[in-house]
Design a protein around this motif. Structure first.
Motif, PDB file in Angstrom:
ATOM      1  N   ASN A  74      33.106  38.866  47.973  1.00 42.01           N
ATOM      2  CA  ASN A  74      33.159  37.638  47.187  1.00 42.01           C
ATOM      3  C   ASN A  74      33.752  37.906  45.815  1.00 42.01           C
ATOM      4  N   ARG A  95      36.185  30.646  43.325  1.00 45.25           N
ATOM      5  CA  ARG A  95      35.092  31.495  43.763  1.00 45.25           C
ATOM      6  C   ARG A  95      35.156  31.479  45.284  1.00 45.25           C
ATOM      7  N   CYS A 109      38.805  29.842  49.888  1.00 47.44           N
ATOM      8  CA  CYS A 109      37.775  28.938  49.380  1.00 47.44           C
ATOM      9  C   CYS A 109      37.715  27.720  50.298  1.00 47.44           C
ATOM     10  N   HIS A 156      39.540  27.945  38.067  1.00 47.29           N
ATOM     11  CA  HIS A 156      39.033  29.197  38.620  1.00 47.29           C
ATOM     12  C   HIS A 156      38.748  29.031  40.105  1.00 47.29           C
ATOM     13  N   PHE A 201      35.100  35.985  41.918  1.00 51.44           N
ATOM     14  CA  PHE A 201      35.240  34.871  40.988  1.00 51.44           C
ATOM     15  C   PHE A 201      36.419  35.242  40.101  1.00 51.44           C
TER      16      PHE A 201
END
Length: 194
Positions: free
Chosen positions: A43, A6, A21, A4, A45
């Motif tokens: 932002n 974020r 990132c 993943h 995720f």
């Protein structure tokens, strides 16, 4: 393997996004289903799947873990590549894919561009028994979004002067008939039936 990301959403297109990132911009291929769930917040995720081939390393992004699991199951089927699986998840929601496979609806799977009758049947045969835990996740997501719509509709009807008991029966019937109905539609239909 990258599981993943974020980070900061730098660019958003219907087929791909770029997430930054730690100063590195990651290019992720996404389905239209995921695109529709990405908010305009800075932002993000996002769950990922990294496909490694001789000639390319490709990242795919998913807003829901269950969509990523369905994608992984789809690409495990012979004849279904990553781009076909992504097209399938763009044409149909993850819930519709699971439903079509579990109810053996060849025509729905065949309606996806690039999938013929034989491939559709292969998808059903290969995945029918493998979607148990994924379908539970998908159903949970569907149920929770339905509950939110139901609650919002009931709240609006109470504000308009109808009792909860009175409007709940009508709202439940509307949701049963059209599970995808928006809050607005539910309220309009309920007002006609109250």
């Amino acid at each position: 393997m990258i599981a993943h990301l974020r980070g900061k959403l730098v660019e958003k297109n219907p087929t791909d996004i770029i997430v930054e990132c730690g100063g590195v911009g990651y290019f992720l291929n996404i389905s239209l289903h995921t695109f529709s769930q990405i908010t305009s917040e800075e932002n993000i995720f996002i769950y990922t799947y990294m496909q490694v081939r001789e000639d390319a390393h490709t990242l795919f992004g998913f807003m829901q873990k269950s969509e990523r699991e369905i994608f992984k199951k789809l690409i495990s089927v012979s004849g279904i590549g990553a781009s076909t699986a992504r097209t399938m998840l763009s044409s149909l929601t993850p819930a519709q894919v699971v439903e079509a496979i579990t109810h053996e609806e060849v025509d729905i799977i065949k309606s996806v561009k690039g999938i013929g009758a034989k491939t559709a049947q292969r998808v059903i045969i290969d995945l029918k028994d493998k979607l148990g835990e994924v379908s539970e996740d998908v159903n949970e997501i569907i149920t929770s979004s339905r509950n939110t719509q139901k609650d919002e509709a009931l709240s609006a009807l109470e504000t308009l002067g109808y009792t909860k008991k009175q409007s709940e029966k009508v709202v439940n019937r509307i949701i049963k008939e059209d599970a995808e109905a928006s809050v607005e539609t539910i309220i309009k239909l309920a007002l006609k039936n109250l």
